[in-house]
Design a protein around this motif. Structure first.
Motif, short mmCIF file in Angstrom:
data_model
loop_
_atom_site.label_atom_id
_atom_site.label_comp_id
_atom_site.label_asym_id
_atom_site.label_seq_id
_atom_site.Cartn_x
_atom_site.Cartn_y
_atom_site.Cartn_z
N ALA A 169 0.82 -1.22 0.00
CA ALA A 169 0.00 0.00 0.00
C ALA A 169 0.85 1.27 0.00
CB ALA A 169 -0.96 0.00 1.19
N ILE A 170 1.96 1.23 -0.75
CA ILE A 170 2.82 2.40 -0.87
C ILE A 170 2.47 3.12 -2.16
CG2 ILE A 170 5.21 3.21 -1.09
CD1 ILE A 170 5.97 0.61 0.48
N PRO A 171 1.97 4.35 -2.09
CA PRO A 171 1.45 5.04 -3.28
C PRO A 171 2.55 5.66 -4.14
CG PRO A 171 1.24 6.45 -1.38
CD PRO A 171 1.82 5.17 -0.87
N GLY A 172 3.33 4.82 -4.78
CA GLY A 172 4.41 5.33 -5.63
C GLY A 172 4.48 4.56 -6.93
N HIS A 173 5.24 5.11 -7.88
CA HIS A 173 5.42 4.47 -9.18
C HIS A 173 6.91 4.30 -9.44
CE1 HIS A 173 1.44 6.44 -9.43
NE2 HIS A 173 1.11 5.38 -10.14
N VAL A 174 7.29 3.10 -9.84
CA VAL A 174 8.69 2.78 -10.06
C VAL A 174 9.12 3.27 -11.44
CG1 VAL A 174 10.40 0.93 -10.26
CG2 VAL A 174 8.57 0.77 -8.55
N GLU A 175 10.24 3.95 -11.48
CA GLU A 175 10.86 4.36 -12.74
C GLU A 175 12.34 4.02 -12.67
OE1 GLU A 175 10.15 8.45 -13.51
OE2 GLU A 175 7.99 8.19 -13.86
N TYR A 176 12.97 3.95 -13.84
CA TYR A 176 14.40 3.73 -13.81
C TYR A 176 15.09 4.54 -14.90
CZ TYR A 176 13.78 0.22 -17.60
OH TYR A 176 13.47 -0.43 -18.76
N LEU A 177 16.36 4.84 -14.63
CA LEU A 177 17.19 5.64 -15.54
C LEU A 177 18.52 4.94 -15.76
CD1 LEU A 177 16.74 9.16 -13.89
CD2 LEU A 177 15.67 8.40 -16.01
N ARG A 178 18.98 4.99 -16.99
CA ARG A 178 20.35 4.59 -17.27
C ARG A 178 21.24 5.80 -17.01
NH1 ARG A 178 17.41 1.51 -20.86
NH2 ARG A 178 18.09 -0.66 -21.02
N THR A 179 22.23 5.65 -16.15
CA THR A 179 23.03 6.80 -15.74
C THR A 179 24.51 6.56 -15.99
OG1 THR A 179 23.29 5.99 -13.47
CG2 THR A 179 21.37 7.37 -13.93
N GLY A 180 25.23 7.65 -16.14
CA GLY A 180 26.68 7.62 -16.34
C GLY A 180 27.18 9.04 -16.41
N LYS A 181 28.48 9.20 -16.46
CA LYS A 181 29.07 10.52 -16.55
C LYS A 181 28.74 11.14 -17.90
CE LYS A 181 32.87 9.27 -13.46
NZ LYS A 181 34.33 9.05 -13.35
N ALA A 182 28.67 12.46 -17.93
CA ALA A 182 28.32 13.18 -19.15
C ALA A 182 29.28 12.80 -20.27
CB ALA A 182 28.37 14.68 -18.91
N GLY A 183 28.70 12.33 -21.38
CA GLY A 183 29.51 11.96 -22.53
C GLY A 183 30.16 10.60 -22.43
N GLY A 184 29.95 9.91 -21.30
CA GLY A 184 30.57 8.61 -21.11
C GLY A 184 29.58 7.47 -21.24
N PRO A 185 30.02 6.24 -21.03
CA PRO A 185 29.14 5.09 -21.15
C PRO A 185 28.17 4.99 -19.99
CG PRO A 185 31.29 4.40 -20.35
CD PRO A 185 31.41 5.86 -20.67
N VAL A 186 27.12 4.20 -20.17
CA VAL A 186 26.17 3.93 -19.09
C VAL A 186 26.89 3.13 -18.00
CG1 VAL A 186 24.00 2.82 -18.47
CG2 VAL A 186 24.23 3.97 -20.68
N GLU A 187 26.76 3.57 -16.75
CA GLU A 187 27.47 2.93 -15.65
C GLU A 187 26.54 2.14 -14.72
OE1 GLU A 187 29.54 6.07 -13.71
OE2 GLU A 187 31.05 6.27 -15.29
N SER A 188 25.27 2.49 -14.70
CA SER A 188 24.34 1.78 -13.83
C SER A 188 22.91 2.05 -14.29
CB SER A 188 24.50 2.19 -12.36
OG SER A 188 24.15 3.55 -12.18
N ILE A 189 22.00 1.20 -13.83
CA ILE A 189 20.57 1.43 -14.03
C ILE A 189 19.98 1.69 -12.65
CG2 ILE A 189 18.38 0.43 -14.78
CD1 ILE A 189 19.86 -1.12 -16.90
N ASN A 190 19.46 2.90 -12.45
CA ASN A 190 19.00 3.33 -11.14
C ASN A 190 17.48 3.31 -11.07
OD1 ASN A 190 21.69 3.81 -10.86
ND2 ASN A 190 21.50 5.97 -10.34
N TYR A 191 16.96 2.57 -10.10
CA TYR A 191 15.52 2.48 -9.86
C TYR A 191 15.14 3.42 -8.73
CZ TYR A 191 15.52 -1.73 -12.74
OH TYR A 191 15.64 -2.61 -13.80
N HIS A 192 14.05 4.15 -8.91
CA HIS A 192 13.59 5.02 -7.85
C HIS A 192 12.07 5.07 -7.83
CE1 HIS A 192 12.41 8.50 -10.40
NE2 HIS A 192 13.27 7.97 -11.23
N VAL A 193 11.52 5.58 -6.73
CA VAL A 193 10.07 5.64 -6.55
C VAL A 193 9.61 7.07 -6.79
CG1 VAL A 193 8.14 5.21 -4.99
CG2 VAL A 193 10.20 3.80 -4.84
N ASN A 194 8.75 7.25 -7.75
CA ASN A 194 8.19 8.56 -8.05
C ASN A 194 6.89 8.77 -7.26
OD1 ASN A 194 8.20 11.03 -9.30
ND2 ASN A 194 7.37 10.30 -11.23
N ASP A 195 6.54 10.03 -7.03
CA ASP A 195 5.28 10.42 -6.37
C ASP A 195 5.26 10.15 -4.88
OD1 ASP A 195 4.28 11.19 -8.85
OD2 ASP A 195 3.44 9.21 -9.25
#
Length: 452
Positions: A169-195
């Motif tokens: 009963a947690i009122p949130g929505h899961v999203e994820y982003l591919r993240t890395g340094k600017a101009g560099g390769p993707v270093e991780s996939i970060n999951y977070h809770v929106n709302d």
């Protein structure tokens, strides 16, 4: 970036079908399709996996979705291979099978994908990492803490996390982003809770000496907006908490992962805070380690300035706790000194040499002075011709002369006095070092601030 992600195109499948083995007391049945065999022969009794160096055989078998003991046919194997391909964890997938009166045996031939990156769970404070990993593994057997760059596995992880929120009963929505340094390769996939707003009420430190706690708590108060996320807390550790120890000679101090404890669950109707707010206390396990005293400072590579000049700019006394925070500030001042002589790319690299038995550290400071840079082009933007002429005349470094990187801090206040005083001026300076001809171009962009 949102969850809409490209799919990995499935490689050409190698379907080796119809390989038949004779049953006990029976002749071969190679002319018959598997669907035409008796029910006992179509019962899946084994799955063998070859080719993967990353995944256990049992995990790959579980990920196919095939059930041991169930009746199977060619289409079931094709669907299983396609399912594995959609995950993105393999670049090649093939299979063959054999059957007898005892049942059907499937053999999968796979090749692991080249690159996997960590999955990071930014703010799932309602669950421990162990709970998250266990639940994801139950639904996605090929998840081992890392994900391929493409494919459905990242989506499957997101779906499991969303289900956990709904169940609790947690009122949130899961999203994820591919993240890395600017101009560099993707270093991780970060999951977070929106709302859902997750606020940190208090930060505690286990393992810290009582005398260190006040300084740590004061540093912890600098968490931006007291908002919880692992990335924010990692920056807090690097920029605020570790310096508490580095400034006192504890040069190998370590902080564990943040452990959140929910003290207030989110609610759509909240009388004493924002809607959908979760409040947590966070605990860091601290390992201060040994305190080191400074043994010596050793310089190398410096030619423009004698060692004695540089040594006087560093506030460090042998025999006292090694303060690397103050040392870093002193080295910045020395870099400015080099910049004043045109050494725009000068660097000073410290190397710590520890004597564990004596509890001391020798700091070796390697200077790379680089080339001397000279004044290049000077440009003014946002001003009329008369103002530009005044400001250009006030600039003292002529083209071709050795560039002084500290001069801008002297020039800008003086130039400000030449501008019309009835307007609120803003200036953005850019100094660009050109490696090819060892020159520095200065671009000064002026604008008038809008009245408040």
């Amino acid at each position: 970036m949102t969850k809409a992600i490209p799919r990995l195109l499935l490689p050409l499948f190698i379907f080796l079908v119809g390989l038949c083995l004779p049953g006990m007391g029976q002749g071969t049945t190679s002319q018959k399709g598997l669907a035409q065999m008796p029910a006992s022969a179509r019962q899946l009794i084994a799955i063998k996996v070859t080719g993967s160096k990353r995944f256990p055989e049992a995990a790959v078998a579980a990920a196919t979705g095939l059930q041991m003991g169930a009746a199977v046919n060619d289409d079931d194997f094709k669907k299983a291979a396609r399912r594995l391909g959609d995950m993105g964890v393999f670049t090649e997938i093939g299979y063959n099978y054999s059957y007898s009166s005892a049942g059907t045996k499937l053999e999968l031939h796979v090749t692991d994908a080249d690159k996997f990156i960590p999955a990071r769970f930014e703010d799932f404070v309602w669950f421990s990492d162990t709970e998250l990993l266990k639940r994801i593994k139950e639904h996605s057997p090929l998840f081992d803490g890392e994900l391929p760059l493409f494919g459905r596995l990242a989506d499957e992880v997101s779906d499991v996390l969303q289900a956990m929120l709904v169940e609790n009963a947690i009122p949130g929505h899961v999203e994820y982003l591919r993240t890395g340094k600017a101009g560099g390769p993707v270093e991780s996939i970060n999951y977070h809770v929106n709302d859902v707003l997750i606020q940190v009420r208090h930060i505690e430190f286990s393992g810290a000496a009582e005398a260190d706690v006040p300084a740590l708590e004061a540093a912890g108060e600098r968490l931006p907006e007291h908002e919880y996320s692992r990335s924010r807390l990692e920056l807090l550790v690097q920029r605020q908490l570790l310096p508490v120890y580095y400034g006192r000679g504890y040069l190998k101090a370590q902080f564990g992962e943040p452990v959140p404890k929910v003290v207030k669950q989110p609610s759509a109707e909240n009388e004493d805070g924002p809607r959908n707010q979760t409040v947590v206390d966070v605990t860091f396990a601290v390992t201060p380690g040994q305190q080191y005293k400074l043994k010596s400072l050793e310089w190398s590579g410096n030619k423009e300035f004698p060692t004695e000049t540089l040594r006087k700019m560093v506030r460090a006394e042998p025999g006292l706790p090694a303060n690397t925070i103050r040392l870093a500030d002193n080295l910045k001042d020395i870099q400015k000194l080099y910049g004043s002589r045109g050494f725009m790319t000068a660097t000073i690299t410290p190397e710590a040499v520890f004597d564990e038995g004596a509890g001391t550290v020798a700091m070796r400071l390697d200077v790379k002075e680089g080339a001397v840079y000279h004044m290049g082009d000077l440009e003014f933007r946002g001003l009329d011709n008369s103002l530009m002429a005044k400001l250009r005349a006030a600039w003292k470094i002529r083209q071709g002369e050795v560039y002084d990187a500290t001069y801008l801090s002297e020039y800008l206040p003086a130039a400000q006095k030449l501008l019309p005083p009835n307007l609120d001026w803003d200036v953005t300076p850019h100094a660009t070092a050109n490696v090819r001809d060892k020159s520095v171009d200065v671009d000064l962009i002026y604008s008038v601030k809008a009245p408040k």
